[in-house]
Design an enzyme around this catalytic site. Structure first.
Site, PDB file in Angstrom:
ATOM      1  N   ASP A  29     -33.287  33.814  11.646  1.00  0.00           N
ATOM      2  CA  ASP A  29     -32.228  34.743  11.999  1.00  0.00           C
ATOM      3  C   ASP A  29     -32.868  36.129  12.122  1.00  0.00           C
ATOM      4  OD1 ASP A  29     -29.525  35.860  12.211  1.00  0.00           O
ATOM      5  OD2 ASP A  29     -29.887  36.592  10.170  1.00  0.00           O
ATOM      6  N   ASP A  31     -30.844  39.735  12.144  1.00  0.00           N
ATOM      7  CA  ASP A  31     -30.202  40.768  11.322  1.00  0.00           C
ATOM      8  C   ASP A  31     -30.077  40.329   9.873  1.00  0.00           C
ATOM      9  OD1 ASP A  31     -29.613  42.733  13.393  1.00  0.00           O
ATOM     10  OD2 ASP A  31     -28.218  41.243  14.172  1.00  0.00           O
ATOM     11  N   ASP A 185     -29.684  34.603   6.157  1.00  0.00           N
ATOM     12  CA  ASP A 185     -29.182  35.476   5.084  1.00  0.00           C
ATOM     13  C   ASP A 185     -27.657  35.497   5.019  1.00  0.00           C
ATOM     14  OD1 ASP A 185     -28.450  38.774   6.120  1.00  0.00           O
ATOM     15  OD2 ASP A 185     -28.726  37.086   7.476  1.00  0.00           O
TER      16      ASP A 185
END
Length: 219
Positions: A29, A31, A185
């Protein structure tokens, strides 16, 4: 590579217990995983909306950092009962984000893993963000050139928590989904990896105990 960079890679490799995992490709991922962008995205959305006299509370946004832009907009309308033009706000927020791009910082432990893997296994980014912003973010922290593929929400019918992004990244890498390892996250990203039948590492527990990690500050 200097000794400091080598030491960071070694510590990150150990912290994420990668020696005990089997994988043929890795998908990151962007961001919050590779780049600490949450506060910059918040400021961009907040300022764009404020120009339309719409307030965006920091704590409200902080609870939704795994959302795609479309999901954020839908949630704002539902929770605050306001109306706005999605395209206009999105365009303005993109302008504001790019203006603040120099404030984006790498999430050093995860970026160190990407650097360590570069050239040894196929690696990709699968992000719920827009390509222009994702590529600018990766470029700003000096790691855009590490990745064999970059897949964004514009490339798939559905964003996270649907598995589309991860499945497309695996396809582009030429690796079976089950052989891919994901770094994420957010709850939405972890669910997307599960639906894609991929092993996933939630970076949040590691980052909270890593000295290099700076906690997000929405301001």
């Amino acid at each position: 590579m200097n000794d400091t960079a080598n030491n960071l890679e070694d510590r990150a490799w150990s912290a994420f217990e990668l020696s005990d995992r089997a994988f043929e490709a890795v998908i990151f991922d962007c961001d919050g995983t590779l780049a600490d962008t949450a506060c910059i995205h918040y400021r961009a959305f907040r300022n764009a909306l404020s120009e339309q006299d719409i307030a965006l509370p920091a704590d409200w946004y902080g609870e939704r950092t795994g959302y795609s832009r479309a999901m954020i907009f839908d949630a704002i309308r539902a929770d605050f009962h306001v109306k706005f033009d999605d395209a206009a706000i999105a365009h303005r927020a993109e302008q504001l984000y790019v203006d603040m791009i120099d404030d984006v910082a790498p999430v050093d432990p995860v970026a160190a893993i990407a650097r360590r893997l570069y050239g040894s296994v196929p690696i990709a980014v699968a992000s719920a963000g827009q390509r222009k912003i994702v590529e600018a973010t990766l470029r700003s922290i000096g790691i855009e050139g590490l990745f064999d593929q970059i897949v964004t929400v514009e490339d798939v019918p559905h964003g996270k928590p649907e598995p589309d992004l991860f499945l497309l990244a695996a396809k582009k890498l030429g690796v079976a989904p089950r052989a891919c390892l994901v770094f994420e996250d957010s709850d939405e990203g972890m669910e997307a990896a599960k639906r894609a039948d991929m092993e996933a590492i939630d970076v949040r527990p590691v980052l909270t105990r890593t000295p290099e990690w700076q906690k997000r500050s929405f301001s």
